[in-house]
Write an enzyme that holds these catalytic residues in place. Structure first.
Site, PDB file in Angstrom:
ATOM      1  CG  HIS A   7      42.762  51.048  40.796  1.00 13.70           C
ATOM      2  ND1 HIS A   7      44.038  51.368  41.226  1.00 13.70           N
ATOM      3  CD2 HIS A   7      42.709  49.693  40.850  1.00 13.70           C
ATOM      4  CE1 HIS A   7      44.713  50.266  41.510  1.00 13.70           C
ATOM      5  NE2 HIS A   7      43.904  49.218  41.301  1.00 13.70           N
ATOM      6  CG  HIS A  79      41.748  44.857  43.225  1.00 14.46           C
ATOM      7  ND1 HIS A  79      42.178  44.120  42.146  1.00 14.46           N
ATOM      8  CD2 HIS A  79      42.367  46.067  43.093  1.00 14.46           C
ATOM      9  CE1 HIS A  79      43.021  44.842  41.421  1.00 14.46           C
ATOM     10  NE2 HIS A  79      43.141  46.038  41.972  1.00 14.46           N
ATOM     11  CD  GLU A 130      46.382  47.661  43.848  1.00 15.42           C
ATOM     12  OE1 GLU A 130      45.373  47.427  43.159  1.00 15.42           O
ATOM     13  OE2 GLU A 130      47.463  48.046  43.367  1.00 15.42           O
TER      14      GLU A 130
END
Ligand SMILES: CC[C@@H](C(=O)O)C(=O)SCCNC(=O)CCNC(=O)[C@H](O)C(C)(C)COP(=O)(O)OP(=O)(O)OC[C@H]1O[C@@H](n2cnc3c(N)ncnc32)[C@H](O)[C@@H]1OP(=O)(O)O
Ligand SMILES: [Co+2]
Length: 134
Positions: A7, A79, A130
């Site tokens: 994502h 992020h 992440e």
């Protein structure tokens, strides 16, 4: 080592407005708002054919995204999340290269009930990363 883009996260000043814009103007499939108290955020996921967008809004007084929103009051990309097969092996390899793992260095359970870790943006071209074990 890294696999698919899981994502892209966007910190937003108004979660409902962001959801309505993506649902209405962009015609996207938008999920519900879900509090993530262990992470200090409320999230909404937008499902795209090839990845997901994660809207982030601060939850609680110690939210890790509060400074970012203070500096970017209109919101912005916060992020990107890459998938890895083995998050401990990925972490240890990255630490050996000098990369900084945020928090206490141990994975936490993320929004998809999978272990996640964050890597310092200053170590990755100014982009907070992440990692999510899949
Ligand atoms: C819902 C769970 C999970 C999921 O499964 O998807 C999530 O996505 S949770 C998302 C929220 N959680 C996190 O972001 C955890 C990791 N983040 C942190 O630990 C902190 O946010 C941070 C990255 C260490 C920043 O902390 P902060 O207190 O804001 O520090 P500074 O403001 O002093 O920033 C230091 C420095 O870094 C720059 N910065 C900060 N955030 C970002 C960013 N997102 N992208 C790029 N750069 C960033 C900031 O501008 C400072 O730079 P200088 O001004 O040049 O010093
Ligand atoms: Co995320």
């Amino acid at each position: 080592m890294i696999g698919r883009l899981n994502h892209v996260a966007i910190a937003v000043p108004d979660l409902d407005a962001a959801a309505e814009q993506y649902r209405g103007a962009l015609g996207a499939v938008v999920g519900p708002a879900i509090d993530q108290p262990d992470h200090g955020v409320t999230v909404i996921f937008v499902e795209l054919p090839n990845t997901k967008i994660e809207f982030l809004y601060p939850l609680g007084a110690e939210s890790p995204i509060q400074n970012f929103l203070d500096k970017n009051p209109a919101g912005g990309i916060h992020h990107i999340c890459y998938e890895v097969d083995d998050i401990i092996a990925a972490r240890d390899k990255l630490v050996a290269t000098g990369a900084r793992v945020l928090g206490n260095g141990e994975p936490k359970i993320g929004a998809h009930n999978k272990p996640v870790l964050f890597l310092h943006p200053k170590d990755f071209q100014g982009c907070l990363i992440e990692l999510e074990e899949v």
